[in-house]
Design an enzyme around this catalytic site. Structure first.
Site, short mmCIF file in Angstrom:
data_model
loop_
_atom_site.label_atom_id
_atom_site.label_comp_id
_atom_site.label_asym_id
_atom_site.label_seq_id
_atom_site.Cartn_x
_atom_site.Cartn_y
_atom_site.Cartn_z
N CYS A 132 0.81 -1.23 0.00
CA CYS A 132 0.00 0.00 0.00
C CYS A 132 0.84 1.27 0.00
O CYS A 132 0.33 2.36 -0.24
CB CYS A 132 -0.93 0.02 1.20
SG CYS A 132 -1.97 -1.42 1.29
N HIS A 272 -3.72 6.83 3.08
CA HIS A 272 -4.05 5.52 2.52
C HIS A 272 -5.45 5.14 2.99
O HIS A 272 -5.78 5.26 4.16
CB HIS A 272 -3.01 4.49 2.99
CG HIS A 272 -3.37 3.10 2.58
ND1 HIS A 272 -3.76 2.79 1.30
CD2 HIS A 272 -3.40 1.93 3.29
CE1 HIS A 272 -4.01 1.50 1.23
NE2 HIS A 272 -3.81 0.96 2.42
N ASN A 302 -10.04 -0.76 0.22
CA ASN A 302 -8.57 -0.62 0.19
C ASN A 302 -8.05 -1.14 -1.14
O ASN A 302 -8.14 -2.34 -1.42
CB ASN A 302 -8.00 -1.42 1.37
CG ASN A 302 -6.48 -1.35 1.45
OD1 ASN A 302 -5.81 -0.87 0.54
ND2 ASN A 302 -5.94 -1.85 2.54
N1 ACO Z 1 -18.07 -9.56 9.44
C1 ACO Z 1 -18.46 -9.86 10.70
N2 ACO Z 1 -17.61 -10.15 11.67
C2 ACO Z 1 -16.30 -10.14 11.36
C3 ACO Z 1 -15.82 -9.82 10.08
C4 ACO Z 1 -16.78 -9.54 9.09
N3 ACO Z 1 -16.44 -9.22 7.83
N4 ACO Z 1 -14.48 -9.87 10.07
C5 ACO Z 1 -14.11 -10.20 11.32
N5 ACO Z 1 -15.20 -10.37 12.11
C6 ACO Z 1 -15.27 -10.71 13.50
C7 ACO Z 1 -14.03 -11.43 13.96
O1 ACO Z 1 -14.10 -12.80 13.68
C8 ACO Z 1 -14.06 -11.12 15.46
O2 ACO Z 1 -14.96 -12.03 16.06
P1 ACO Z 1 -14.61 -12.73 17.47
O3 ACO Z 1 -14.47 -11.57 18.43
O4 ACO Z 1 -15.77 -13.59 17.69
O5 ACO Z 1 -13.31 -13.43 17.22
C9 ACO Z 1 -14.70 -9.75 15.55
O6 ACO Z 1 -15.34 -9.53 14.29
C10 ACO Z 1 -13.70 -8.63 15.80
O7 ACO Z 1 -12.60 -8.79 14.93
P2 ACO Z 1 -11.37 -7.83 15.04
O8 ACO Z 1 -10.27 -8.37 14.20
O9 ACO Z 1 -11.12 -7.56 16.48
O10 ACO Z 1 -11.96 -6.50 14.39
P3 ACO Z 1 -11.27 -5.10 14.29
O11 ACO Z 1 -12.08 -4.11 15.04
O12 ACO Z 1 -9.79 -5.13 14.57
O13 ACO Z 1 -11.44 -4.77 12.74
C11 ACO Z 1 -10.14 -4.84 10.68
C12 ACO Z 1 -10.85 -5.64 11.78
C13 ACO Z 1 -11.21 -4.04 9.94
C14 ACO Z 1 -9.47 -5.78 9.73
C15 ACO Z 1 -9.13 -3.85 11.29
O14 ACO Z 1 -8.33 -4.55 12.22
C16 ACO Z 1 -8.23 -3.19 10.28
O15 ACO Z 1 -8.64 -2.34 9.50
N6 ACO Z 1 -6.91 -3.49 10.27
C17 ACO Z 1 -5.90 -2.83 9.46
C18 ACO Z 1 -5.99 -3.11 7.99
C19 ACO Z 1 -4.87 -2.35 7.25
O16 ACO Z 1 -4.64 -1.19 7.49
N7 ACO Z 1 -4.11 -2.98 6.41
C20 ACO Z 1 -2.92 -2.32 5.91
C21 ACO Z 1 -2.86 -2.08 4.53
S1 ACO Z 1 -3.32 -3.43 3.51
C22 ACO Z 1 -2.02 -3.78 2.39
O17 ACO Z 1 -0.89 -3.40 2.55
C23 ACO Z 1 -2.35 -4.72 1.27
#
Ligand code: ACO
Length: 345
Positions: A132, A272, A302
């Site tokens: 990214c 980003h 993204n």
């Molecule tokens: N729908 C419903 N529930 C979901 C989903 C979904 N799509 N995805 C995950 N959950 C659930 C999980 O299983 C978890 O359930 P559990 O508590 O029963 O285990 C719960 O939701 C919470 O999951 P978390 O991982 O704690 O959710 P979080 O608030 O951290 O959000 C996310 C997840 C959106 C992925 C966030 O962590 C994020 O944006 N991370 C950074 C992404 C990023 O910046 N990437 C960098 C660039 S990408 C690149 O370089 C290609």
């Protein structure tokens, strides 16, 4: 403003005696595929809801390339639009840099395929891979060739077909990503300081927070790698989130410091587009007003290396940025990698 007049900021590159040769973005262009995949459609594919995706990420829909539409096709369309905006013809292009983690093929480079598609037969071409962060890495690399007078016209393209490496059965990742491309034409315009500085960083010790295990020399394709689903993107979302906020804030702060600027001097911050909560946290810590932040991830998700390039195109074409404005780009991605750039538009 002419580079020789007294600016309201410091140009860190001036110490290299650039002799008036500054590097500007003289045209931008973007392309996204026609097909929009909404959160409601995703509800039918995996165990998720529009409410979860919207509140956790800010994403409402993303674009998905057609089966026969490749990263190079999107890159070429974005490049043609940027060249038109800059008034550049294919024979004027000296160099094409494509930033991507989803090249058409492992080799040759997607940049070579783009070179053929846009008819830039004089141009050298290569890909870079900084996930990214690729577009800022590409801008910094491209500007070096112009500052050093090796080249006059460089295309920097961020392009991705992430839908090709997404595990469409994994709700943790499939809701986050989309396809698209954006391009900037770099040239010396003479009347602007252009790209004032770019900060780039990396931390390979955290490579496995966000990666694709299969398909490289470490784990070539085999029936076993396919059945183990190793050819899909994997991400530790929570950890990645934490590092993203820290790295983006520190890169942005360093880039402003180098130019003797405060966040209030910046007209538009283009972060980003990974997650609305990351953007808001970065904006908060930088002390940016909400109206300084450019956000379009609700429509595209993204798009990795294409993200800031597409956002820049939209910011320019929607009138959010005008000539002479100071803008801040800030990125984060797999590697881990990060970066920030300050530009006098
Ligand atoms: N729908 C419903 N529930 C979901 C989903 C979904 N799509 N995805 C995950 N959950 C659930 C999980 O299983 C978890 O359930 P559990 O508590 O029963 O285990 C719960 O939701 C919470 O999951 P978390 O991982 O704690 O959710 P979080 O608030 O951290 O959000 C996310 C997840 C959106 C992925 C966030 O962590 C994020 O944006 N991370 C950074 C992404 C990023 O910046 N990437 C960098 C660039 S990408 C690149 O370089 C290609």
């Amino acid at each position: 403003m002419s580079p020789s007049s007294t600016p309201k900021f410091k140009n860190p590159r001036a110490r290299f005696n650039f002799q008036g040769r500054t590097v500007s973005i003289t045209g931008v262009g973007a392309y996204v595929p026609a097909k929009a995949l909404t959160n409601y459609e995703l509800e039918k594919m995996v165990d998720t809801t529009d409410e979860w995706i919207t509140t956790r990420t800010g994403i409402k829909e993303r674009r998905i390339a057609a089966k026969d539409e490749f990263t190079s096709d999107m890159a070429a369309k974005a490049a043609q639009r940027a060249m038109k905006a800059a008034g550049v013809t294919p024979d004027q292009v000296d160099l094409i840099i494509v930033a991507t983690i989803t090249p058409d093929m492992v080799f040759p480079s997607t940049a070579c395929v783009v070179q053929q598609k846009i008819g830039a037969t004089r141009a050298a071409a290569f890909d870079i891979e900084a996930a990214c962060s690729g577009f800022i890495y590409g801008l910094e690399i491209g500007q070096q060739f112009i500052m050093s007078r090796s080249y006059d016209t460089v295309l920097v393209i961020g392009a991705e077909k992430l839908s090709a490496i997404i595990d469409w059965t994994d709700r943790n990742t499939c809701v986050l990503f989309g396809d698209g491309a954006g391009c900037a034409v770099l040239q010396s315009r003479g009347k602007s300081h252009g790209l004032l500085t770019a900060v780039m960083g990396a931390d390979g010790s955290k490579a496995e927070l966000l990666y694709m295990p299969g398909g490289g020399s470490r784990c070539p394709a085999s029936s076993q790698s396919v059945s183990s689903r190793l050819h899909y993107l994997r991400m530790e979302g929570k950890e990645t989130f934490k590092h993203a906020v820290q790295a983006m804030v520190s890169a942005a702060t360093e880039s402003l410091r180098r130019c003797d600027l405060k966040i209030t001097d910046i007209k538009c911050v283009i972060p980003h587009q990974a997650n609305r909560r990351i953007i808001d946290a970065v904006g908060d810590r930088l002390g940016a007003r909400p109206d300084q932040l450019f956000v379009n991830l609700d429509r595209y998700g993204n798009t990795s290396a294409a993200s800031v390039a597409i956002a820049l195109d939209e910011a320019v074409n929607s009138g959010r940025i005008h000539r002479g404005d100071l803008i801040l780009l800030v990125v984060f991605g797999a590697g881990l990698t990060w970066g920030a750039a300050v530009i006098e538009w």
